[in-house]
Motif scaffolding. Structure first.
Motif, short mmCIF file in Angstrom:
data_model
loop_
_atom_site.label_atom_id
_atom_site.label_comp_id
_atom_site.label_asym_id
_atom_site.label_seq_id
_atom_site.Cartn_x
_atom_site.Cartn_y
_atom_site.Cartn_z
N ALA A 74 0.77 -1.41 0.00
CA ALA A 74 -0.20 -0.12 -0.01
C ALA A 74 0.84 1.27 0.19
N ARG A 75 1.99 1.20 0.54
CA ARG A 75 3.19 2.35 0.66
C ARG A 75 3.41 2.46 -0.66
N VAL A 76 3.69 1.56 -1.49
CA VAL A 76 4.46 1.67 -2.70
C VAL A 76 3.30 1.94 -3.68
N LEU A 77 2.24 1.25 -3.80
CA LEU A 77 1.11 1.36 -4.73
C LEU A 77 0.35 2.73 -4.86
N ALA A 78 0.35 3.10 -3.28
CA ALA A 78 -0.17 4.26 -2.88
C ALA A 78 -1.81 4.51 -3.35
N PRO A 79 -2.57 3.92 -2.93
CA PRO A 79 -4.03 4.02 -3.73
C PRO A 79 -4.56 5.64 -3.42
N GLY A 80 -3.70 6.20 -2.39
CA GLY A 80 -4.18 7.77 -2.17
C GLY A 80 -3.51 8.82 -3.21
N GLU A 81 -2.92 8.15 -3.96
CA GLU A 81 -2.16 8.91 -4.93
C GLU A 81 -3.27 8.99 -6.27
N LEU A 82 -4.13 8.06 -6.57
CA LEU A 82 -4.99 8.11 -7.52
C LEU A 82 -5.89 9.39 -7.57
N PRO A 83 -6.11 9.68 -8.77
CA PRO A 83 -7.08 10.99 -8.64
C PRO A 83 -8.59 10.79 -7.89
N VAL A 84 -9.03 11.65 -7.61
CA VAL A 84 -10.28 11.80 -6.96
C VAL A 84 -11.41 12.00 -7.79
N GLU A 95 -10.30 18.41 -14.04
CA GLU A 95 -8.92 18.26 -14.70
C GLU A 95 -8.02 17.27 -14.05
N THR A 96 -8.04 17.42 -12.55
CA THR A 96 -6.74 16.64 -11.82
C THR A 96 -7.30 15.08 -11.82
N ALA A 97 -8.69 14.89 -12.38
CA ALA A 97 -9.06 13.28 -12.36
C ALA A 97 -9.34 12.95 -13.57
N GLY A 98 -8.85 13.90 -14.60
CA GLY A 98 -8.71 13.08 -16.08
C GLY A 98 -8.12 12.23 -16.43
N PRO A 99 -8.39 11.78 -17.76
CA PRO A 99 -7.59 10.65 -18.21
C PRO A 99 -5.85 10.82 -17.87
N ALA A 102 -4.29 12.45 -15.77
CA ALA A 102 -4.03 12.24 -14.07
C ALA A 102 -3.79 11.06 -14.10
N LEU A 103 -4.84 10.09 -14.37
CA LEU A 103 -5.00 8.61 -13.87
C LEU A 103 -3.91 7.87 -14.61
N VAL A 104 -3.51 8.28 -15.74
CA VAL A 104 -2.47 7.28 -16.43
C VAL A 104 -1.19 7.72 -15.87
N ALA A 105 -1.01 8.91 -15.44
CA ALA A 105 0.24 9.42 -14.78
C ALA A 105 0.50 8.82 -13.61
N ALA A 106 -0.85 8.48 -12.74
CA ALA A 106 -0.64 7.89 -11.28
C ALA A 106 -0.61 6.42 -11.46
N LEU A 107 -1.05 5.90 -12.30
CA LEU A 107 -0.93 4.34 -12.61
C LEU A 107 0.49 4.10 -12.83
N ALA A 108 1.08 4.64 -13.76
CA ALA A 108 2.31 4.57 -14.47
C ALA A 108 3.34 4.67 -13.30
N LEU A 109 3.34 5.85 -12.31
CA LEU A 109 4.12 6.14 -11.40
C LEU A 109 4.24 5.14 -10.26
N ALA A 110 2.85 4.58 -9.94
CA ALA A 110 2.96 3.43 -8.95
C ALA A 110 3.54 2.32 -9.33
N LEU A 111 3.17 1.68 -10.62
CA LEU A 111 3.52 0.50 -11.06
C LEU A 111 5.44 0.66 -11.51
N HIS A 112 5.64 1.71 -11.79
CA HIS A 112 7.33 1.91 -12.13
C HIS A 112 7.96 1.90 -10.66
N ARG A 113 7.51 2.38 -9.84
CA ARG A 113 7.89 2.63 -8.41
C ARG A 113 8.09 0.99 -7.85
N TYR A 114 6.99 0.29 -8.03
CA TYR A 114 6.92 -1.07 -7.62
C TYR A 114 8.20 -1.88 -8.26
#
Length: 205
Positions: free
Chosen positions: A69-79, A84-88, A90-102
Motif C-alpha cells: 500500500a505504501r508503494v502502490l499508494a492508492p491515495g495517489e490516484l485521482p479523486v 482536470e485533476t481526475a482526467g485521463p 492524471a489517472l494514466v500518470a498516477a498508475l504509471a508512477l505507482a507501477l514503475h516505483r514497484y
C-alpha cells in the motif's frame, strides 16, 4: 537502560523478517525458528506472536499488504469528480508512477506476493485471507473506472489488474526481468489499454 520494543514494532520486525525469508529461501524456508534468527530475536518470539503456521502466514500477508500500500499508494490516484485533476492524463500518470516505483524499487515484494499466492492455492483458509487483503487495491480502481464512464467497471477493473499483474510477473520473475519498462512506456501502455476499454479520449496527448 535498553529500550524495550513495543508490540507493534516487534510484530513488524517479525513479519518483515518473514518476508525477507520468502525472498531468500522461499516458502520452505519460512519457519518460526528461522524468523527468530532472521529478526535477531530470542527463540520462541515468533511462536509467541503467531502460534501456528497459518497465523504466521496470515500476519505475513497482512504485512505484505501494508508495504504494498505504501508503494502502490492508492491515495495517489485521482479523486473522481475533481475536474482536470481526475482526467485521463492524471489517472494514466498516477498508475504509471505507482507501477514503475514497484518494479524498480521493490521487486522483492513481488517475489513474496507470488510465494504467498501459490501457498494460498493449497490452503483454502489462507486463500480467503489473501483475497480479502487484495480488495483494498481493487476497489479504488473500480471507483475510478465507474467515474470514467465504464459501462462494465468490474470487468474493466479485472482487465486493468490482470494487465498490471502480467507485467509485474514478467518483469520480476519472467522473461522480461532485465527489461523493466520506463515510466513513459508504462504511461503509453496504460493509455492504450484504457483507450480500448473507454474510448478515444484516453489517448495520450
Amino acid at each position: 537502560m535498553a529500550t524495550r520494543t513495543t508490540g507493534t514494532a516487534r510484530a513488524d520486525l517479525i513479519t518483515d523478517a518473514a518476508l525477507a525469508l520468502l525472498v531468500e529461501r522461499g516458502m520452505r524456508g519460512l519457519t518460526h525458528r528461522a524468523v527468530d534468527e532472521r529478526a535477531g530475536l530470542p527463540q520462541g518470539s515468533t511462536s509467541n506472536y503467531a502460534r501456528t503456521r497459518q497465523s504466521l502466514l496470515e500476519a505475513t500477508v497482512r504485512r505484505l499488504a501494508e508495504r504494498e500500500a505504501r508503494v502502490l499508494a492508492p491515495g495517489e490516484l485521482p479523486v473522481p469528480g475533481a475536474g482536470e485533476t481526475a482526467g485521463p492524463q492524471a489517472l494514466v500518470a498516477a498508475l504509471a508512477l505507482a507501477l514503475h516505483r514497484y518494479l524498480t524499487r521493490h521487486p522483492e515484494l513481488l517475489i513474496c506476493r507470488y510465494e504467498l499466492a501459490l501457498e494460498a492455492t493449497r490452503r483454502p483458509e489462507l486463500r480467503e485471507f489473501f483475497d480479502a487483503t487484495g480488495r483494498q487495491f481493487r476497489q479504488p480502481l473500480m471507483t475510478l473506472m465507474t467515474a470514467a464512464g465504464s459501462a462494465e467497471p468490474e470487468r474493466h477493473t479485472l482487465s486493468l489488474v490482470a494487465w498490471c499483474e502480467g507485467l509485474m510477473f514478467s518483469c520480476a520473475a519472467g522473461s522480461f526481468h532485465r527489461s523493466v519498462p520506463t515510466e513513459e512506456e508504462l504511461r503509453t501502455g496504460f493509455a492504450e489499454l484504457l483507450r480500448g476499454m473507454l474510448g478515444p479520449q484516453w489517448a495520450l496527448r
